[in-house]
Structure formats: structure tokens, C-alpha cells
Scaffold this motif. Structure first.
Motif, short mmCIF file in Angstrom:
data_model
loop_
_atom_site.label_atom_id
_atom_site.label_comp_id
_atom_site.label_asym_id
_atom_site.label_seq_id
_atom_site.Cartn_x
_atom_site.Cartn_y
_atom_site.Cartn_z
N VAL A 190 -74.12 78.86 4.10
CA VAL A 190 -74.37 77.40 4.78
C VAL A 190 -74.75 77.44 6.34
O VAL A 190 -75.26 76.94 6.92
CB VAL A 190 -73.09 76.52 4.48
N ASP A 191 -73.82 78.54 6.97
CA ASP A 191 -73.96 78.45 8.28
C ASP A 191 -75.43 78.89 8.61
O ASP A 191 -75.94 78.52 9.56
CB ASP A 191 -73.01 79.60 8.74
N LYS A 192 -75.95 79.94 7.86
CA LYS A 192 -77.26 80.33 8.15
C LYS A 192 -78.37 79.32 7.77
O LYS A 192 -79.22 79.10 8.44
CB LYS A 192 -77.77 81.44 7.29
N MET A 193 -77.97 78.36 6.92
CA MET A 193 -78.73 77.11 6.69
C MET A 193 -78.84 76.49 7.61
O MET A 193 -79.94 75.75 8.22
CB MET A 193 -78.53 76.61 5.29
N LYS A 194 -77.74 76.14 8.31
CA LYS A 194 -77.56 75.37 9.50
C LYS A 194 -78.24 75.68 10.72
O LYS A 194 -78.71 75.19 11.38
CB LYS A 194 -76.09 74.87 9.70
N ASN A 195 -78.37 77.12 10.73
CA ASN A 195 -79.01 77.81 12.14
C ASN A 195 -80.40 77.87 11.70
O ASN A 195 -80.84 78.61 12.75
CB ASN A 195 -78.05 79.04 12.22
N GLY A 196 -80.96 77.28 10.76
CA GLY A 196 -82.26 77.39 10.74
C GLY A 196 -82.80 78.52 9.86
O GLY A 196 -84.21 78.92 9.69
N GLU A 197 -82.09 79.29 9.24
CA GLU A 197 -82.60 80.25 8.12
C GLU A 197 -83.32 79.55 6.99
O GLU A 197 -82.66 78.26 6.71
CB GLU A 197 -81.51 80.97 7.64
N THR A 198 -84.26 79.99 6.39
CA THR A 198 -84.62 79.53 5.21
C THR A 198 -83.65 79.36 3.84
O THR A 198 -82.80 80.51 3.92
CB THR A 198 -85.91 80.37 4.48
N ALA A 201 -83.28 82.84 2.40
CA ALA A 201 -82.55 83.84 3.14
C ALA A 201 -81.16 83.64 3.00
O ALA A 201 -80.37 84.79 2.98
CB ALA A 201 -83.25 84.06 4.62
N ALA A 202 -80.87 82.47 3.24
CA ALA A 202 -79.24 82.19 3.10
C ALA A 202 -78.67 82.55 1.90
O ALA A 202 -77.60 82.97 1.81
CB ALA A 202 -79.37 80.55 3.46
N PHE A 203 -79.31 81.92 0.71
CA PHE A 203 -78.70 82.33 -0.63
C PHE A 203 -78.79 83.72 -0.89
O PHE A 203 -78.23 84.26 -1.95
CB PHE A 203 -79.47 81.53 -1.62
N GLU A 204 -79.78 84.61 0.00
CA GLU A 204 -79.75 86.06 -0.41
C GLU A 204 -78.27 86.66 -0.25
O GLU A 204 -77.90 87.59 -1.10
CB GLU A 204 -80.71 86.73 0.37
N ILE A 205 -77.41 86.10 0.71
CA ILE A 205 -76.27 86.33 0.90
C ILE A 205 -75.28 86.17 -0.46
O ILE A 205 -74.59 86.87 -0.72
CB ILE A 205 -75.68 85.50 2.23
N MET A 206 -75.61 84.93 -0.96
CA MET A 206 -74.79 84.68 -2.17
C MET A 206 -74.95 85.88 -3.33
O MET A 206 -73.86 86.20 -3.60
CB MET A 206 -75.12 83.33 -2.49
N SER A 207 -76.22 85.98 -3.35
CA SER A 207 -76.67 86.91 -4.45
C SER A 207 -76.19 88.43 -4.14
O SER A 207 -75.93 89.26 -5.03
CB SER A 207 -78.06 86.90 -4.77
N VAL A 208 -76.18 88.73 -2.98
CA VAL A 208 -75.80 90.28 -2.58
C VAL A 208 -74.22 90.23 -2.68
O VAL A 208 -73.84 91.27 -3.06
CB VAL A 208 -76.13 90.50 -1.05
N GLN A 209 -73.48 89.34 -1.84
CA GLN A 209 -72.13 89.62 -1.75
C GLN A 209 -71.16 88.66 -2.91
O GLN A 209 -70.10 89.37 -2.82
CB GLN A 209 -71.60 88.64 -0.52
#
Length: 288
Positions: A190-198, A201-209
Motif C-alpha cells: 500500500v505504501d508503494k501504491m500511495k507513493n505513485g507506483e502502479t 508493481a505494488a502487488f508484485e511485492i505481495m506475490s513475491v513476498q
């Protein structure tokens, strides 16, 4: 003759460690100090491994390294994957050198048995360091599996109340402060989403981690909805939620069965102790 061999072997095992420490100097102090002392108990010796790996010119490019990278991305910030890859290799090499050093010292006092024990210690600790990654990931996956049904259920409730999936996920992240792998990763997403990431890209963190089949399917459904919209996503998430509850129940039963198995041996020891305490006085009285 044996005494001479012990002296020579001791020198051969001690010298490389001293040389590597001397060459390392303070080059790796900052790298070592950022490591968690509880997680890397012998971190102060890691300059030995860092220096040896740098001198070897190792490229970190084989299949083992690719597997380690996948594991490290799950456990640590993906931005520091290469750093932790070097840390684990440095730790493993350090344990090998420490094992040889210990074998030299023990060989001097205990002979061949000490030599074998020292080498075995080095090999075992190096193996345990890398194998610990698998154990950490298994525990992480289990915690994620336990949290996923509640997480999916919250999204369904908020979506049913009229919120978009994106807004629901952000709300859950803002209001939930659980210190678990799933919610820590959600916060980073969510921090990446709020900082302007697509969103991708943000949900890539969820699927990786949170690299579990349940999370990969969840991320796929969410991204599909964010791209194309549609009401089918609620039905899909409801089906996913039902599957997650079934898997959570199966996991709980498996954990319970494992706990029962672990308790079996202590219970047998207690039964044996009680039998000894009960029978011994009777046997002693018969002898009298």
C-alpha cells in the motif's frame, strides 16, 4: 611424528583465518553491523567469509543462487536481495573456516576424533544456515495461510459495502496493525501504491513476498479487476475465501497432529519415570 602433524595442521587451519581477518580489516564493518544479532549470531566473524568470497571472484549466477534469491525475496526487502545473498554465502564460508580452525585446535588435544568433530561442526553449521531459509519460509507460508481467510473476508465485506477493491485494501492496511508476514507485506504494498507506483508493481511485492498459491491467485484476481472491472470479482473472491478456510482448517489439523506426535516422546519418558519410581521400592524390599 603425530605431535608434528598436529602442530602443522593447527598452523594450516589457523593461518588462513588470521590472513582473511587481516585483509578484511574494517571493510565489512558496516555490512556486518546492520545484521540482526539474533538471526546471525556469529556475524562478527562474517568478514572472513566476505573476504574469501571477494577474493574467489564468485559471480553468484548459478542455479543455487537463483533459488536463494527467490527465498531471500520472500524473507527480506526485495531491494536488498543481492546484499543478503552475499551475507548467506559469507556466513556459510565463515562457518567452514571456523570448523577447520576448530578441527585444528581439537586435533591438538583430542587427536583424530577432534579433527573430525571440528570439520563436522563447520559443515553442520553451514548447512544449518542455508537450511534455515527453508524452515523460515515454511513458517512464513503457514502464517500467511492462517491470515488469508480473514483478509479475504474483510475485502468481501468492504466491497459489498460499496468500496472498490483498491480502496478496501488500503483501508485494511491503514486500520490493521498486526505484526504478521501478510500484513507487513500488505503495508509495504500500500505504501508503494500511495507513493505513485502502479498497482501491478505494488502487488508484485505481495506475490513475491507471500509466494503461496493462495496469494498468487488472489493477486491475479485483484489485478484483473483493477484493469477491467466487472462484478465477477466478488464471486471469484468468495470462492477463493471458501478454499482458504478449508486449507486453514486442514493446516490447523496438521499442526495439531504434529503437536501430538511431539508430545508422545516426553509422555513416554514420564511414564517410564513413574514406572521406575513405583517399581524400585518393591524390588528393593524383596531384596531385603
Amino acid at each position: 611424528m603425530q605431535f608434528i602433524f598436529q602442530i602443522v595442521y593447527l598452523i594450516v587451519t589457523v593461518a588462513p583465518v588470521l590472513i582473511l581477518l587481516s585483509l578484511a580489516g574494517k571493510k565489512y564493518v558496516e555490512m556486518v553491523n546492520v545484521l540482526d544479532k539474533k538471526e546471525f549470531g556469529m556475524r562478527d566473524l562474517f568478514p572472513i567469509g566476505f573476504q574469501a568470497m571477494d577474493m574467489s571472484g564468485y559471480k553468484y549466477g548459478n542455479n543455487i543462487d537463483r533459488k536463494l534469491r527467490r527465498q531471500i525475496r520472500e524473507l527480506y526487502n526485495p531491494d536488498y536481495t543481492e546484499f543478503y545473498l552475499r551475507v548467506y554465502w559469507a556466513g556459510g564460508v565463515t562457518f567452514i573456516f571456523v570448523g577447520f580452525l576448530l578441527s585444528g585446535v581439537l586435533n591438538f588435544f583430542m587427536g583424530t576424533l577432534g579433527l573430525v568433530l571440528g570439520i563436522a561442526f563447520g559443515a553442520f553449521t553451514a548447512y544449518s544456515l542455508f537450511n534455515g531459509l527453508n524452515e523460515k519460509i515454511e513458517q512464513r507460508h503457514m502464517k500467511i495461510l492462517i491470515d488469508m481467510p480473514d483478509f479475504t473476508n474483510k475485502i468481501l465485506i468492504l466491497s459489498g459495502a460499496g468500496m472498490t477493491l483498491r480502496a478496501a485494501i488500503i483501508k485494511i492496511s491503514d486500520e490493521m496493525s498486526l505484526d504478521t508476514p501478510l500484513y507487513r507485506t500488505l503495508t509495504a504494498c500500500v505504501d508503494k501504491m500511495k507513493n505513485g507506483e502502479t498497482d501491478e508493481a505494488a502487488f508484485e511485492i505481495m506475490s513475491v513476498q507471500c509466494n503461496t498459491p493462495q496469494m498468487r491467485r488472489f493477486v491475479s484476481v485483484v489485478l484483473q479487476n483493477m484493469k477491467r472491472g466487472g462484478s465477477d470479482v466478488i464471486t471469484a473472491l468468495r470462492d477463493i475465501g471458501m478454499e482458504q478456510w478449508a486449507e486453514r482448517k486442514a493446516t490447523a489439523m496438521r499442526i495439531s497432529a504434529e503437536a501430538d506426535t511431539k508430545l508422545l516422546f516426553p509422555m513416554m519418558l514420564m511414564l517410564f519415570s513413574v514406572m521406575i519410581v513405583t517399581i524400585t521400592p518393591a524390588i528393593l524390599s524383596m531384596n531385603i
